[in-house]
Design a protein around this motif. Sequence first.
Motif, short mmCIF file in Angstrom:
data_model
loop_
_atom_site.label_atom_id
_atom_site.label_comp_id
_atom_site.label_asym_id
_atom_site.label_seq_id
_atom_site.Cartn_x
_atom_site.Cartn_y
_atom_site.Cartn_z
N UNK A 475 39.31 45.78 38.98
CA UNK A 475 40.00 44.75 38.04
C UNK A 475 40.30 45.63 36.46
N UNK A 476 41.40 45.63 36.20
CA UNK A 476 41.72 46.29 34.77
C UNK A 476 42.30 45.33 33.95
N UNK A 477 43.15 44.18 34.53
CA UNK A 477 43.97 43.28 33.48
C UNK A 477 42.78 42.28 33.00
N UNK A 478 43.23 41.57 32.22
CA UNK A 478 42.34 40.47 31.41
C UNK A 478 42.32 39.28 32.39
N UNK A 479 43.30 39.08 32.88
CA UNK A 479 43.52 37.76 33.66
C UNK A 479 42.76 37.65 34.98
N UNK A 480 42.77 36.64 35.49
CA UNK A 480 41.90 36.25 36.90
C UNK A 480 42.70 36.97 37.98
N UNK A 481 42.13 37.09 39.15
CA UNK A 481 42.87 37.30 40.54
C UNK A 481 43.92 38.36 40.44
N UNK A 482 43.36 39.53 39.67
CA UNK A 482 44.39 40.80 39.66
C UNK A 482 44.45 41.50 41.05
N UNK A 483 43.43 41.32 42.09
CA UNK A 483 43.28 42.06 43.21
C UNK A 483 42.53 41.09 44.08
N UNK A 484 43.01 41.09 45.25
CA UNK A 484 42.49 39.98 46.42
C UNK A 484 40.96 40.34 46.77
N UNK A 485 40.15 39.44 46.97
CA UNK A 485 38.86 39.62 47.60
C UNK A 485 38.55 39.49 48.84
N UNK A 486 37.97 40.47 49.48
CA UNK A 486 37.54 40.66 50.95
C UNK A 486 36.41 39.76 51.21
N UNK A 487 36.35 38.53 52.19
CA UNK A 487 35.14 38.11 52.45
C UNK A 487 34.55 38.20 53.90
N UNK A 488 33.20 38.32 53.73
CA UNK A 488 32.58 38.14 55.36
C UNK A 488 31.68 36.89 55.20
N UNK A 489 31.44 36.57 56.33
CA UNK A 489 30.57 35.26 56.46
C UNK A 489 28.94 35.63 56.55
N UNK A 490 28.23 34.99 55.57
CA UNK A 490 26.89 35.31 55.42
C UNK A 490 26.04 33.88 55.86
#
Length: 792
Positions: A475-490
């Motif tokens: 992320x380079x922007x100051x705001x949140x959520x500029x790129x998606x998160x990829x999730x795996x289950x733990x």
Amino acid sequence: MNARALASPRTALCIALVGGALLPTAALAQAAASDALEEVIVTAQRKTERLQDVPIAITALTGADLEARGVRQAADIVQSVPNLTLSLPYGQEAQPTFSLRGVTTNDWSQNQSSPIAMYVDDVYKPVGAVQALQTYDLDRVEVLRGPQGTLYGKNATGGAINFYSRSPNLTQYDGYLTAGLGNYNSRMVDGAIGGPIVDEVLGWRLAVLYDQRDGWVRSVVPGVEPLNSVDAAGGRLSLLYKPTATLSALLKVAVTRSGGTPYGAHAINVDNDPTSPTYVGTAGDYGWYNSGAKYAIHKKLDNDSASLKIDWQISQYYTLTAVTGFDYGVWWERSDDGALSTTDAGAAIHIDDPNLYSSSINSFSQELRIASHDTGRFGWLAGAFYGRDNTHYVEQFHFFDSTVQGYFVTPDGQQLWGYDEYNNFDQIRTSKALFLNATFNVAPTVTLRAGLRYTHDDISIQNFYALEGGLTNQPTALGPDSYPTLWTQTIPYFVPISGITYQTSLDPQGGVNPELTHSDSNVSVKVGVDWKISDDVLGYLSFSQGYRGAAFNGQAFNGPAELTFANPEKLDAYELGVKSSLLGKRLELNGAVFYYDYRDQQFLDTYCAFPTPTGCAGTGFVTSNAPKSQIVGGELELHARPTPALDLRASLGLLNSKYEELYLHFASRNGNQLIMAPEASGALAVDWRVARFDIGDLHLAADGNYYGKQYFDALNTERIAQPAYSVFNARASLLASHDNRLSFAIWCKNLTDRHYLSYGLAQRNIQDGGLGFDYALVGEPRTYGLEVTLRY
């Protein structure tokens, strides 16, 4: 981090506002003048005076006391009670974390309950989502110090704080309307009205509150709304039905809505050493009331509640009381906990954001009590309590999104940014209890007391799952959520899903964890003797036991091994005290000394969840137990009225606390001071009626509180410890006479703009989680304003 006071033109302004009333004291109840208010105050004072004959350590504050202090939140009562301190992990409004005689928790998880039980109109409030905005149109507040369980409600190790709102008047109409303005663009309206529908049989009362204020934590990032703002509204409708002299039913329905920007996180002790593994790239020194927050997202904190209390004198000697309570609360808060904007080179810093804290709760409680009266030498009270709360909990952390790449790698070789965590579960708790309290007068001046409580608690954790992952890009922007998160289950861990299958959805890829259950039972006792030394002096000696049920670790993210329950905590308390009312009731002097044997105190610990060769890839939290602790202390309360025009109060609290058995972070911590347990604290207050005019009485009041050094964690981390500090407040009031309905007041809180921490969390170093800075919240700055009240 030293607490300090800064002289400024605003200090001079506050001094001018209160007419020079700069005494180091705590503001006292203002004497009211209108007939309606006098009746309310006299009733509350009579209840308070009767507490002088109760052989327990208890502080009672009338509604007038609270108005004089400008109390708006539960947290505001701390200045009036000895050995009571406070931390605020979510800022000023939500989930106040009290420490009473050194008994507390530092666990900010929204599924946890405090060892200091909170009640509103006799109804237990189990978690933070139902604890905000309780302090308007109050009749009184009572703070019981020491274990609670044999008299009413839910058991607690440390004590209980009871808020009682005003009830309808069955003989005449009364009400008030208060409007106020203050700095930070503060606007407040508080009012109530009510009276008889059918004289002496049926009455009503409606109370409302509107409170709005701009935030006082300002971001250095242009365009970001100031943090810690208030945007709250509440209403309460009460109906009192008294068809006979022996039967009454009191129904109260309340709605509160609170928004505004979230708490203003503060990064302290920032690691700016380029050779350090926790180097963040900037000193982050923005100023005490400033922040590097990159955005501000409004929170949601809503609560709907209803309570019904029925008192029925079933015979000449026995009264039955039933208390039923319902609560629904929603709490949603998303924040920039890193509070750092950019590196010195201009790159956005996303180390601890955006984080989400969310919960919703349905709570029900039912209590039945039957008490004897006028039964001679033997008296008793017996009761049963049932409580059930269902909390849906969601939490999400984003660690190192802009600094760490490659801890998570997708099957196609994509290296993700950061170490992000998410969990989601339902917690269902039930508590069932039977309790008995008995007294026996062995002589006209000596009374024996005994109490017994049996409690059975069940916890069920359902639909639990946890995810971890990282961002697709740095992320380079100051705001949140500029790129998606990829999730795996733990949690639960599935082969071949966990660590292999990634998705943007927050749904569980492999299902949810099987139900987890935990049950505990406890029998606690209380015995004591009190001696009426004279008509004005009461001495007492007691032994009591406190109990707090097990707690589920809401911070489980990294694997099934973290799905744990902290053991119940227990406390044995020995207390010797005296209560006196002297000089024709112009002097009240109460004192107590106590010894606590404290076992399995529950607290939150931080650690590095995943060490790497260059530092730490993920911060971990866990709810733990301290096997054995000891607290020795004493307290003194004084209330004096040397003249009809002068009212003085003072209090002193002393604590000597230490962990006797605690092994933490690979070392013994025996001898460490308990969390939020300053060795000394005190308060002094004065209210002086300076003059009497035809339009009313002029009062000058001021108060001050002192708190000794305190630690925010069991490790006694010095760099986040709060040194000793004092806070002073002042108020000038023109109180209405019998012929005038208007009162005026000007006030100032934190008169000297004292700088102090209200919460601290050590997470800078690798062993703490390796974020490169420590998390903190700072106390409120100087605030001032004026109020106008119309009484009718």
